[in-house]
Design a protein around this motif. Structure first.
Motif, PDB file in Angstrom:
ATOM      1  N   GLY A 104      35.332  40.383  34.976  1.00  0.00           N
ATOM      2  CA  GLY A 104      36.778  40.512  35.152  1.00  0.00           C
ATOM      3  C   GLY A 104      37.231  40.299  36.583  1.00  0.00           C
ATOM      4  O   GLY A 104      38.350  40.676  36.954  1.00  0.00           O
ATOM      5  N   ILE A 105      36.395  39.664  37.399  1.00  0.00           N
ATOM      6  CA  ILE A 105      36.755  39.429  38.802  1.00  0.00           C
ATOM      7  C   ILE A 105      37.685  38.223  38.893  1.00  0.00           C
ATOM      8  O   ILE A 105      37.371  37.145  38.367  1.00  0.00           O
ATOM      9  N   PRO A 106      38.829  38.354  39.575  1.00  0.00           N
ATOM     10  CA  PRO A 106      39.741  37.208  39.737  1.00  0.00           C
ATOM     11  C   PRO A 106      39.146  36.156  40.661  1.00  0.00           C
ATOM     12  O   PRO A 106      38.311  36.452  41.520  1.00  0.00           O
TER      13      PRO A 106
ATOM     14  N   ASP B 269      45.331  27.988  34.736  1.00  0.00           N
ATOM     15  CA  ASP B 269      46.345  28.693  33.956  1.00  0.00           C
ATOM     16  C   ASP B 269      45.826  29.994  33.355  1.00  0.00           C
ATOM     17  O   ASP B 269      46.514  30.638  32.560  1.00  0.00           O
ATOM     18  N   ASP B 270      44.626  30.416  33.733  1.00  0.00           N
ATOM     19  CA  ASP B 270      44.086  31.675  33.249  1.00  0.00           C
ATOM     20  C   ASP B 270      44.674  32.835  34.049  1.00  0.00           C
ATOM     21  O   ASP B 270      44.997  32.695  35.237  1.00  0.00           O
ATOM     22  N   SER B 271      44.800  33.987  33.413  1.00  0.00           N
ATOM     23  CA  SER B 271      45.417  35.143  34.082  1.00  0.00           C
ATOM     24  C   SER B 271      44.618  35.626  35.283  1.00  0.00           C
ATOM     25  O   SER B 271      45.166  36.251  36.196  1.00  0.00           O
TER      26      SER B 271
ATOM     27  N   HIS C 270      44.022  44.327  38.917  1.00  0.00           N
ATOM     28  CA  HIS C 270      44.685  43.264  38.155  1.00  0.00           C
ATOM     29  C   HIS C 270      46.204  43.450  38.161  1.00  0.00           C
ATOM     30  O   HIS C 270      46.961  42.477  38.267  1.00  0.00           O
ATOM     31  N   ALA C 271      46.643  44.704  38.062  1.00  0.00           N
ATOM     32  CA  ALA C 271      48.080  44.978  38.066  1.00  0.00           C
ATOM     33  C   ALA C 271      48.699  44.637  39.418  1.00  0.00           C
ATOM     34  O   ALA C 271      49.821  44.100  39.488  1.00  0.00           O
ATOM     35  N   GLN C 272      47.986  44.946  40.494  1.00  0.00           N
ATOM     36  CA  GLN C 272      48.485  44.617  41.826  1.00  0.00           C
ATOM     37  C   GLN C 272      48.622  43.101  41.990  1.00  0.00           C
ATOM     38  O   GLN C 272      49.622  42.597  42.509  1.00  0.00           O
TER      39      GLN C 272
END
Length: 433
Positions: A244-246, A260-262, A356-358
């Motif tokens: 789940g690491i951006p 285009d991925d979250s 993720h929210a930040q």
């Protein structure tokens, strides 16, 4: 010419030029970008004898041919091949060769040269192209013995495509092209000191990275062109799926992870996203994969990711700690390193929901934007619309260097690797003779 007219290559004599083209074919070359001239004419005549095996594309300028060969290499992963004549023709390849060196593009540049008997006499259209390109090639040859051609060609492809890829120049005097030889295409290579085999991945270093991921609360992956060059996009995506690491990418790395991925932070750096730069600045763990910590990304390198624990994975040992000191330096093939990491990695112990929210808030507050009140069509709007139209198609985007390149990087969502042909290192300027 018909296939029947092609010279035999067993134990009979063939021209040096035919040995060159036969070597290209044996190395799987399907297309060559070649602009003719007097010193390279035997090579062009040989290409006509192999017209059913290798396609010759005539550019309108040698530099265009060099960059076309680069585009072929960047989008296919195969080495690109270009050819020019001596003197001004060869010099017009210099920018493309230098760019291939900076961007790690496998390129074979063939140049005609004046006859060996007049080299060094300032003969007509003579320039010492090997000396000119010595510092911008991965390797280079001036062939003075025609029997060396098969070995040189074999070495050139090996050097260009192994380790960190790059350009190789082969300068071929006209009399060498016209010399008759019995070619030995299995001649052993002679590359003392060149050992491109990547170092084995060290399990203890992979364990360090896995442990750092497990304790991270604000991790970021910083992916560069090395991920694409190393065919490691699938392994990168698997790592993101497991942890789940951006992911933020360099211009060279676009497409390594779906734009285009979250979890995509798009491009970072001076022309990158606000949220990508914020995330790197606030990260407690930065996993840099196949990158060079370029100044366009880092800005003040001392302050770049200064709060984070940094891991750097790259196949080229000269890149490790060159621009940025890191905590875990891993010299290895990127694909192998990520594959090893995926086998042992576990998600961070603490939930990444807050992180993720930040990031989502940053994306909402400072997205890539343009003036929507403008009554006409802005370039950014056109590129964004093109991205939507191409979403379900296998599209390759080609850009030059300048503002439009940055807009393409910002507003076109690249979903797969090798879908953007661009230069990171040098501008592509046309120069006449």
């Amino acid at each position: 010419m018909a296939t029947a007219d092609r010279p035999r290559t067993s134990d009979t004599f063939v021209l040096g030029a035919d040995a060159v083209v036969e070597s290209l074919v044996r190395h799987g070359v399907e297309v060559i970008f070649a602009y003719p001239g007097g010193a390279s004419m035997p090579l062009h005549q040989s290409l006509t004898r192999y017209a059913d095996r290798i396609r010759t594309i005539l550019p309108r300028h040698e530099q265009g041919g060099g960059f076309a060969a680069q585009g072929y290499a960047r989008t296919t992963g195969k080495p690109g091949v270009c050819m020019a004549t001596s003197g001004p023709g060869a010099l017009n390849l210099v920018t493309a060769i230098a760019d291939a060196r900076m961007d790690s593009v496998p390129l074979i540049a063939l140049t005609g040269q004046v006859g060996t008997s007049v080299i060094g006499t300032d003969a007509f259209q003579e320039t010492p192209i090997v000396e000119v390109c010595r510092s911008i090639t991965k390797h280079h040859y001036l062939v003075t013995d025609a029997t060396d051609i098969p070995r040189v060609m074999r070495e050139a492809f090996h050097v260009a495509t192994t380790g960190r890829p790059g350009p190789v120049l082969i300068d071929l005097p006209k009399n060498i092209q016209l010399t008759q030889i019995v070619p030995d295409y299995d001649a052993p290579m002679n590359l003392p000191g060149y050992n491109p085999e990547p170092r084995a991945v060290k399990p203890e270093q992979i364990a360090q990275v896995a442990a750092a991921i497990k304790r991270a609360k604000k991790p970021v992956i910083y992916a560069g062109g090395g991920v694409i060059t190393g065919d490691a996009s699938a392994e990168l995506r698997e790592l993101v799926h497991k942890t789940g690491i951006p992911v933020t990418m360099t211009l060279m790395g676009l497409g390594a992870y779906p734009g285009d991925d979250s979890l995509s932070l798009d491009m970072l750096g001076m022309h990158g996203s606000v949220y990508g730069n914020y995330a790197v600045d606030g990260a407690d763990l930065l996993i840099a994969v196949g990158v060079r910590f370029d100044d366009r990304v880092t800005g003040n390198v001392e302050k770049f990711a200064q709060h984070g624990f940094i891991v750097h994975i790259d196949v080229d040992p000269s890149e490790i700690n060159k621009n940025k000191l890191v905590h875990v330096p891993i010299v290895a093939d990127v694909k192998e390193a990520l594959d090893a990491l995926n086998k042992v990695v576990e998600p961070p112990k603490s939930s990444l929901d807050d992180w993720h929210a930040q990031i989502a808030r940053w994306k909402s507050e400072d997205p890539f934007a343009y003036d929507t009140s403008y009554p006409g069509i802005l370039a950014q709007e056109a590129i964004a619309e093109l991205s939507k139209l191409a979403a379900d198609r296998d599209t390759v985007i080609s850009v030059g260097v300048g503002q439009h390149q940055m807009w393409a990087a910002q507003f076109f969502k690249f979903r797969q690797p090798r879908r953007i042909a661009r230069s990171m290192a040098l501008p592509q300027r046309s120069s006449g003779r």
